[in-house]
Design a protein around this motif. Sequence first.
Motif, PDB file in Angstrom:
ATOM      1  N   TYR A  29      53.348  25.730  32.857  1.00  0.00           N
ATOM      2  CA  TYR A  29      54.665  25.926  32.264  1.00  0.00           C
ATOM      3  C   TYR A  29      54.553  25.919  30.747  1.00  0.00           C
ATOM      4  N   SER A  30      53.744  26.816  30.230  1.00  0.00           N
ATOM      5  CA  SER A  30      53.578  26.981  28.789  1.00  0.00           C
ATOM      6  C   SER A  30      53.036  28.381  28.555  1.00  0.00           C
ATOM      7  N   CYS A  31      52.951  28.761  27.299  1.00  0.00           N
ATOM      8  CA  CYS A  31      52.592  30.124  26.930  1.00  0.00           C
ATOM      9  C   CYS A  31      51.201  30.503  27.427  1.00  0.00           C
ATOM     10  N   ALA A  32      51.114  31.630  28.109  1.00  0.00           N
ATOM     11  CA  ALA A  32      49.829  32.173  28.544  1.00  0.00           C
ATOM     12  C   ALA A  32      49.187  32.963  27.399  1.00  0.00           C
ATOM     13  N   VAL A  33      47.943  33.375  27.586  1.00  0.00           N
ATOM     14  CA  VAL A  33      47.226  34.176  26.591  1.00  0.00           C
ATOM     15  C   VAL A  33      46.778  35.475  27.259  1.00  0.00           C
ATOM     16  N   THR A  47      47.899  42.511  31.573  1.00  0.00           N
ATOM     17  CA  THR A  47      47.194  41.392  32.189  1.00  0.00           C
ATOM     18  C   THR A  47      48.136  40.638  33.112  1.00  0.00           C
ATOM     19  N   SER A  48      47.651  40.231  34.271  1.00  0.00           N
ATOM     20  CA  SER A  48      48.499  39.481  35.187  1.00  0.00           C
ATOM     21  C   SER A  48      48.786  38.100  34.628  1.00  0.00           C
ATOM     22  N   LEU A  49      49.909  37.527  35.041  1.00  0.00           N
ATOM     23  CA  LEU A  49      50.292  36.196  34.579  1.00  0.00           C
ATOM     24  C   LEU A  49      49.225  35.179  34.964  1.00  0.00           C
ATOM     25  N   GLU A  50      48.688  35.278  36.172  1.00  0.00           N
ATOM     26  CA  GLU A  50      47.677  34.318  36.622  1.00  0.00           C
ATOM     27  C   GLU A  50      46.434  34.372  35.748  1.00  0.00           C
ATOM     28  N   SER A  51      45.975  35.583  35.446  1.00  0.00           N
ATOM     29  CA  SER A  51      44.791  35.721  34.594  1.00  0.00           C
ATOM     30  C   SER A  51      45.064  35.211  33.191  1.00  0.00           C
ATOM     31  N   ALA A  52      46.269  35.482  32.683  1.00  0.00           N
ATOM     32  CA  ALA A  52      46.616  35.052  31.333  1.00  0.00           C
ATOM     33  C   ALA A  52      46.717  33.532  31.243  1.00  0.00           C
ATOM     34  N   GLN A  53      47.214  32.883  32.286  1.00  0.00           N
ATOM     35  CA  GLN A  53      47.298  31.425  32.263  1.00  0.00           C
ATOM     36  C   GLN A  53      45.912  30.796  32.380  1.00  0.00           C
ATOM     37  N   GLU A  54      45.063  31.375  33.205  1.00  0.00           N
ATOM     38  CA  GLU A  54      43.693  30.856  33.293  1.00  0.00           C
ATOM     39  C   GLU A  54      42.975  31.014  31.954  1.00  0.00           C
ATOM     40  N   ALA A  55      43.213  32.144  31.286  1.00  0.00           N
ATOM     41  CA  ALA A  55      42.593  32.367  29.977  1.00  0.00           C
ATOM     42  C   ALA A  55      43.062  31.325  28.971  1.00  0.00           C
ATOM     43  N   LYS A  56      44.349  30.958  29.026  1.00  0.00           N
ATOM     44  CA  LYS A  56      44.866  29.937  28.106  1.00  0.00           C
ATOM     45  C   LYS A  56      44.212  28.590  28.366  1.00  0.00           C
ATOM     46  N   LEU A  57      44.144  28.186  29.643  1.00  0.00           N
ATOM     47  CA  LEU A  57      43.539  26.896  29.972  1.00  0.00           C
ATOM     48  C   LEU A  57      42.093  26.838  29.505  1.00  0.00           C
ATOM     49  N   ASP A  58      41.367  27.928  29.713  1.00  0.00           N
ATOM     50  CA  ASP A  58      39.968  27.942  29.322  1.00  0.00           C
ATOM     51  C   ASP A  58      39.817  27.946  27.800  1.00  0.00           C
ATOM     52  N   LEU A  59      40.730  28.639  27.108  1.00  0.00           N
ATOM     53  CA  LEU A  59      40.695  28.651  25.651  1.00  0.00           C
ATOM     54  C   LEU A  59      40.867  27.241  25.102  1.00  0.00           C
TER      55      LEU A  59
END
Length: 435
Positions: free
Chosen positions: A169-173, A179-191
């Motif tokens: 529940y925060s901004c994805a990257v 880009t799919s929302l799921e991929s963008a959220q995983e990218a944010k967490l990893d960043l």
Amino acid sequence: MAKSHGAAGQLAKALGIVLGTDGIPLRLRAWDGSEAGPEDAPLVEFTSRRALRRILWQPGQLGLSRAYVAGEIDPHGDIFAAFAALSSAGKFAEPGPFSTPTAREVATLVRTAVGLGALGPQPAPPPEEIRIEKHGRRHSKKRDAAAISHHYDVGNDFYALVLGPSMVYSCAVFDSPDTSLESAQEAKLDLVCRKLGLQPGMRVLDVGCGWGSFALHAAQRYGVDVVGVTLSTEQADLARKRAADAGLAGQVDIRVQDYRDVTDGPFDAISSIGMSEHVGRAQLGRYVSQLFGLLRPGGRLLNHAISWNAGPTEDDPDSFIPRYVFPDGEMLSLSESMVALEAGGFEVLDVEALRPHYALTLRAWVRNLEQNWDEAVRLTSPGRARVWRLYMAASAIGFENGLTGVNQVLLQRPGRGAGLGSGMPEVPLRRTGWV
């Protein structure tokens, strides 16, 4: 064909007074079927005279919001088009609280309400509204717990519909708008993990851990031990279940705990993702001091927070967000946050602005909500679903217009720690070390 005369014409004049503009940017349809306003503008239907009565009693953002939440105002078609039109008109285009109508304007509104049969006692607010001041002193632990519960204890199944499987529940990257929302959220967490320099064996604090998504990602992918704290019991229950299901219960400790009560430092790294907006300006110094004290020398803090970009901020308790969405939430400017962080002893390593990414994230959440509308209403209430639709769509417009931003600020407590034997990880010479 809708009537060209009737209630809509008078309604349009009343709305113009409320907005502070001569012409309205919407096509209005009144309860009697009449229409007024530009034919090519987004269509908004006033389904009940009660909407006008609400606006008379609260001639501003709150009156309009109450009417929408109550189902007395219904935007047709693309909700973003309606909100974009409103955001560019009159008082909505000006930062800060709505200015109060003049005595002459109020008299005109009253005459309009009388003529349309809408005059009467003030309608009760929709049940989704909260008066947070009833829960004690602002930013006391009790009142903060009530504010968090109002927003987050809406039901995990409801949030799953909106957020998708990531439960972030925060901004994805996003790499691109496609880009799919799921991929963008995983990218944010990893960043965030890479910016923090996570390594196996580290001990990490996740402040405002939500449903545990960052904690699970960091533990599973980077081999760290994570303490996650939240004030939401529903979030904590699901986060613990997710950790157990993933076989990570030994690495992930989820607590219902105020960040001010965490005493078992030091931690090698701290993440605060979308949490500091709940802290409040008056408590910002204490927030910084607490995290500084919990962090090992040489350890890093990632503070990911929404910022207010439109000049000096003013608290307006009679606006939509504090009454329905984030009670006591305060968006500070980036400069305010940076001053407090540096004054608290932190060294700034990097600042990354992600404003366009949050607009994309919010549009994806609105899409999820609209595609699952009937189920969202079943899980909560029609009013609650409308609250979330209004707040997310309007927020997306705010990010697109540049009124609001979101920034990841990477900080370090000066000094070198010895907790990992060879010391804390070195800070990369360039951003390419984590991007």
